[in-house]
Design an enzyme around this catalytic site. Structure first.
Site, short mmCIF file in Angstrom:
data_model
loop_
_atom_site.label_atom_id
_atom_site.label_comp_id
_atom_site.label_asym_id
_atom_site.label_seq_id
_atom_site.Cartn_x
_atom_site.Cartn_y
_atom_site.Cartn_z
N ARG A 26 -2.16 -10.38 1.32
CA ARG A 26 -1.77 -9.02 1.23
C ARG A 26 -2.74 -7.99 1.31
O ARG A 26 -2.34 -6.75 1.63
CB ARG A 26 -0.81 -9.08 0.02
CG ARG A 26 0.57 -9.99 0.08
CD ARG A 26 1.31 -10.20 -1.08
NE ARG A 26 1.56 -8.65 -1.48
CZ ARG A 26 3.02 -8.11 -1.27
NH1 ARG A 26 3.75 -8.84 -0.35
NH2 ARG A 26 3.40 -7.08 -1.74
N LYS A 85 2.26 2.95 -2.44
CA LYS A 85 1.84 4.02 -3.30
C LYS A 85 0.24 4.49 -3.23
O LYS A 85 0.17 5.56 -3.62
CB LYS A 85 2.07 3.21 -4.87
CG LYS A 85 3.79 3.11 -4.97
CD LYS A 85 3.79 2.26 -6.41
CE LYS A 85 5.13 1.85 -6.26
NZ LYS A 85 5.47 0.62 -5.51
N GLY A 125 0.76 -1.19 -0.09
CA GLY A 125 0.14 0.04 0.08
C GLY A 125 0.81 1.31 0.13
O GLY A 125 0.15 2.55 0.05
N ASP A 184 -8.35 -10.96 -9.33
CA ASP A 184 -7.22 -10.95 -10.22
C ASP A 184 -7.15 -9.75 -11.16
O ASP A 184 -8.24 -9.79 -11.95
CB ASP A 184 -7.51 -12.33 -11.22
CG ASP A 184 -5.91 -12.72 -11.93
OD1 ASP A 184 -5.24 -11.67 -12.32
OD2 ASP A 184 -5.89 -13.72 -12.35
N CYS A 188 9.94 -3.28 -9.97
CA CYS A 188 11.15 -2.88 -9.04
C CYS A 188 12.34 -3.83 -9.62
O CYS A 188 13.02 -4.45 -8.82
CB CYS A 188 11.05 -3.01 -7.57
SG CYS A 188 10.38 -4.51 -7.09
N ASP A 243 -5.74 -6.25 -4.68
CA ASP A 243 -4.52 -7.19 -4.96
C ASP A 243 -5.03 -8.39 -4.80
O ASP A 243 -5.96 -8.59 -4.12
CB ASP A 243 -3.51 -6.86 -3.65
CG ASP A 243 -2.12 -7.56 -3.86
OD1 ASP A 243 -1.46 -6.80 -4.22
OD2 ASP A 243 -2.02 -8.70 -3.81
N ASP A 288 1.52 -1.55 -10.66
CA ASP A 288 2.75 -1.59 -10.21
C ASP A 288 2.85 -3.29 -9.88
O ASP A 288 2.40 -3.78 -9.19
CB ASP A 288 2.75 -0.90 -8.75
CG ASP A 288 4.16 -1.03 -8.32
OD1 ASP A 288 5.11 -1.10 -8.73
OD2 ASP A 288 3.96 -1.23 -6.95
N1 SAM Z 1 2.03 -1.21 -5.26
C1 SAM Z 1 2.46 -1.98 -3.99
C2 SAM Z 1 2.92 -0.79 -3.08
O1 SAM Z 1 3.52 0.17 -3.52
O2 SAM Z 1 3.04 -1.07 -2.03
C3 SAM Z 1 3.37 -2.94 -4.26
C4 SAM Z 1 2.84 -3.83 -5.32
S1 SAM Z 1 3.90 -5.47 -5.41
C5 SAM Z 1 5.19 -4.96 -6.41
C6 SAM Z 1 3.00 -6.39 -6.50
C7 SAM Z 1 1.59 -7.07 -5.99
O3 SAM Z 1 0.90 -7.42 -6.94
C8 SAM Z 1 1.60 -8.14 -4.92
O4 SAM Z 1 1.12 -7.59 -3.52
C9 SAM Z 1 0.72 -9.19 -5.56
O5 SAM Z 1 0.09 -9.75 -4.43
C10 SAM Z 1 0.03 -8.56 -6.46
N2 SAM Z 1 -0.50 -9.35 -7.64
C11 SAM Z 1 0.25 -10.34 -8.38
N3 SAM Z 1 -0.62 -10.80 -9.30
C12 SAM Z 1 -1.50 -10.15 -9.21
C13 SAM Z 1 -2.82 -10.16 -10.17
N4 SAM Z 1 -2.80 -10.90 -11.01
N5 SAM Z 1 -3.76 -9.34 -9.80
C14 SAM Z 1 -3.48 -8.19 -9.10
N6 SAM Z 1 -2.42 -8.16 -8.16
C15 SAM Z 1 -1.40 -9.17 -8.31
#
Ligand code: SAM
Length: 342
Positions: A167, A145, A143, A195, A268, A162, A213
């Site tokens: 998470r 961003k 969270g 999703d 990242c 998410d 992201d």
């Molecule tokens: N934007 C977040 C932040 O600033 O704290 C960090 C996001 S992290 C890089 C990527 C996130 O994408 C993870 O929490 C993961 O659970 C989620 N994720 C993975 N596959 C996904 C999907 N198909 N749909 C939605 N979220 C997904």
């Protein structure tokens, strides 16, 4: 990346921001956003009250923000990008590797700042959130961003999503630690756990701004953390599927944006396969398979603006990349901004 990562303190405008900022400044920190694009006297500073704050860079008649005008007057770059206002992130100066103390509860029991890689604030900044916008954060947990976006105080509606339920629970807890619960009502902040690749099945052409992201190889983390490392043999298939998942998420985010709306893609990772390649594929598929034309927004002025804080890769042909550097050990963060033309 093997050296200690530098953090930034994202100021919480809802909890004693002036006092917290003064304390951090007394320790030598600077607001990398404000000090790069100075706001005229009297225009800045979020009021400490029971609502999200006003715009820091107010609009002039032609819609240009004071922040833009300010930097033009300084003769920096003609095309300074529009930035989401009111986001303040304090960092220790270049070469200073002091650590932040954990944030503590301040006014209203809310935490005073959120610690994150300061370069993670850039995607929220370049999203250029404006008054009354509806914004989708497609992969939002934990969270950081989303919190930055909320600091603008301008959103009419924020949807944070998410796919992971655990998470998402963490994301909800983070939001509750930083935002009054009266502001977290379903009509203002919707928290979902879908999703993101299927988003376009039920909501298209709607959001003014979309942040994508994506999950990635989290290069810095993967170098130092053994547990659950994505480079482990058991996770090979998952790792190989990442660019396809990223592409599907970006295409979904593009379709969730309204015509004229803007999308920021970020990772990242240093991998071109997860960065430029995904964007190139998305541009092509959006056009050929969904009839959506996009333009890539030039972020080079942004690299100029923040050159004193971050070390940017010199020659990314699409998007920008913050490279970890010994004197500015932030990142890696890749970001690319797209604007829907139809
Ligand atoms: N934007 C977040 C932040 O600033 O704290 C960090 C996001 S992290 C890089 C990527 C996130 O994408 C993870 O929490 C993961 O659970 C989620 N994720 C993975 N596959 C996904 C999907 N198909 N749909 C939605 N979220 C997904």
């Amino acid at each position: 990346m093997l050296c200690e990562q530098k953090y930034g303190a994202l100021l919480n405008n809802l909890s004693s921001p002036e006092a917290v900022e003064a304390e951090l400044r007394a320790q030598g920190c600077v607001d990398f956003v404000g000090c790069s694009a100075p706001v005229p006297e009297g225009a800045g500073g979020a009021p400490e009250q029971d609502r999200l704050p006003e715009v820091t860079g107010t609009s002039s008649q032609d819609g240009e923000t004071e922040r833009e005008i300010g930097s033009r007057a300084a003769g920096e770059v003609a095309a300074t990008p529009r930035l989401s206002p009111n986001i303040r992130c304090l960092v220790y100066p270049k070469g200073d590797i002091s650590r932040f103390k954990p944030a503590r509860p301040r006014a209203y029991g809310l935490l005073g700042y959120y610690l994150l890689d300061a370069a993670s604030v850039l995607p929220a900044l370049v999203l250029d959130v404006q008054e009354g916008h509806s914004v989708l954060d497609l992969c939002a947990a934990p969270g950081g961003k989303a919190l930055a976006l909320l600091q603008t105080g301008l959103l009419r509606f924020l949807c944070v999503n998410d796919v992971s339920s655990s998470r998402t629970a963490r994301l909800r807890a983070v939001l509750r630690s930083f935002v009054h619960k009266e502001l977290l009502t379903d009509d203002r902040v919707r928290i979902t756990s879908f999703d993101g690749r299927k988003w376009e099945e039920f909501e298209r052409n709607f959001f003014d701004r979309v942040l994508v992201d994506v999950p990635c190889t989290t290069d810095r983390h993967s170098l130092i953390e053994e547990e659950n490392n994505i480079f482990k043999r058991a996770r090979t298939k998952e790792r190989q599927r990442l660019p396809q998942v990223q592409l599907e998420l970006l295409l979904s985010g593009i379709q969730a944006a309204r015509p004229g709306g803007e999308v920021v893609y970020s990772t990242c990772s240093l991998s071109q396969l997860q960065n430029q390649y995904v964007v190139e594929q998305a541009l092509q598929q959006a056009r050929e398979e969904h009839g959506v034309a996009l333009e890539v927004v030039d972020l080079r002025p942004l690299t100029h603006l923040f050159r004193d804080t971050f070390h940017f890769a010199p020659d990314t042909h699409l998007g920008e990349l913050v490279l970890p550097h010994l004197s500015a050990n932030f990142g890696p963060i890749y970001l690319c901004k797209l604007r829907r033309l139809n």
